[in-house]
Design an enzyme around this catalytic site. Structure first.
Site, PDB file in Angstrom:
ATOM      1  N   ARG A 166      43.926  45.428  16.770  1.00  0.00           N
ATOM      2  CA  ARG A 166      42.763  45.838  17.574  1.00  0.00           C
ATOM      3  C   ARG A 166      41.859  46.807  16.819  1.00  0.00           C
ATOM      4  NH1 ARG A 166      41.867  49.658  22.445  1.00  0.00           N
ATOM      5  NH2 ARG A 166      40.369  48.563  23.761  1.00  0.00           N
TER       6      ARG A 166
ATOM      7  N   ILE B 105      34.633  47.217  24.371  1.00  0.00           N
ATOM      8  CA  ILE B 105      35.818  46.398  24.131  1.00  0.00           C
ATOM      9  C   ILE B 105      36.757  46.747  25.281  1.00  0.00           C
ATOM     10  CG2 ILE B 105      36.763  48.144  22.536  1.00  0.00           C
ATOM     11  CD1 ILE B 105      38.288  45.890  21.117  1.00  0.00           C
ATOM     12  N   SER B 106      37.191  45.723  26.007  1.00  0.00           N
ATOM     13  CA  SER B 106      37.942  45.959  27.237  1.00  0.00           C
ATOM     14  C   SER B 106      39.280  46.640  26.970  1.00  0.00           C
ATOM     15  CB  SER B 106      38.190  44.640  27.965  1.00  0.00           C
ATOM     16  OG  SER B 106      37.000  44.126  28.478  1.00  0.00           O
ATOM     17  N   GLN B 107      39.771  47.314  27.992  1.00  0.00           N
ATOM     18  CA  GLN B 107      41.109  47.893  27.965  1.00  0.00           C
ATOM     19  C   GLN B 107      42.124  46.775  27.704  1.00  0.00           C
ATOM     20  OE1 GLN B 107      42.056  49.576  31.755  1.00  0.00           O
ATOM     21  NE2 GLN B 107      44.123  50.173  31.193  1.00  0.00           N
ATOM     22  N   PRO B 108      43.085  46.972  26.790  1.00  0.00           N
ATOM     23  CA  PRO B 108      44.055  45.913  26.496  1.00  0.00           C
ATOM     24  C   PRO B 108      44.771  45.373  27.733  1.00  0.00           C
ATOM     25  CG  PRO B 108      44.190  47.600  24.817  1.00  0.00           C
ATOM     26  CD  PRO B 108      43.233  48.107  25.854  1.00  0.00           C
TER      27      PRO B 108
END
Length: 217
Positions: free
Chosen positions: A40, A66-69
């Site tokens: 990431r 960038i979205s939260q995993p």
């Protein structure tokens, strides 16, 4: 500047992140393996190197994140992706979500409306490892009718309502996962298109996404 080295430290941080996501309820091993294997920190500026494996969203420019995993894993699990399925993604952003889906051996068609983000991804060498991702610059509300129908559709921005043109581009028996709502918090939904053209709607947890916008920029 992007980092291009994946060290043992990064791998250790990623393993810890993956286990944290598992503890939050993600059970799909394909999704967990993808999160565990994808660096990431490659998708973020080097200034975020230490923070890249926190389970948090980060800004990537142009008002996008960038979205939260965990959110990426949650949407990916709801989508129930199978090998070689055609998946349309609305909102490429950093391309992290696209790579997660591509790692699950799906054929990904991903649209980005922000020209700068689209151009940035064209220069991102790591993405060349994924020939099963095709990148498009366009309006997500319009989808990609030329390449339809799709087995699955994933929307990574908050839609005010279920976009009708995306439903048209979904196969019978296909599923679309998207956050729906206009406030600060939206409901995650999964829409299944039945053989009769009727829609089966399932409602899941609350999340917070940037709004899905019309047109290109």
């Amino acid at each position: 500047m992007r980092l291009t080295e994946d060290t043992y430290r990064h791998k250790g941080l990623r393993k810890k992140l993956t286990e944290g996501i598992r503890e939050k309820g993600i059970t799909d091993e394909l999704v967990l393996n993808a999160i565990n294997n994808i660096p990431r920190h490659f998708f973020l500026d080097s200034a975020f190197d230490e923070a890249a494996y926190a389970d948090k969203a980060f800004p990537i420019g142009e008002g996008q994140t960038i979205s939260q995993p965990y959110t990426v894993a949650y949407q990916s699990q709801l989508l129930e992706v199978k090998s070689f399925e055609k998946v349309l993604e609305i909102g490429t952003g950093s391309a992290y979500q696209a790579v997660v889906l591509a790692s699950m051996r799906a054929q990904i068609y991903t649209i980005e409306r922000q020209k700068k983000l689209f151009e940035s991804n064209k220069k991102f060498d790591y993405l060349k490892k994924f020939p099963n991702i095709k990148f498009f610059y366009g309006d997500g509300f319009e989808g990609l009718p030329t390449y339809a129908p799709f087995d699955k559709i994933l929307v990574t921005a908050a839609a005010p309502e279920i976009p009708p043109k995306l439903i048209e581009q979904l196969k019978h028996g296909g599923m679309m996962v998207l956050p729906v709502g206009t406030g600060e918090v939206q409901r995650m939904m999964r829409i299944t298109k039945l053989e009769s053209d009727a829609l089966k709607e399932e409602v899941f947890d609350q999340f917070s996404f940037v709004p899905m916008l019309e047109g290109k920029k």
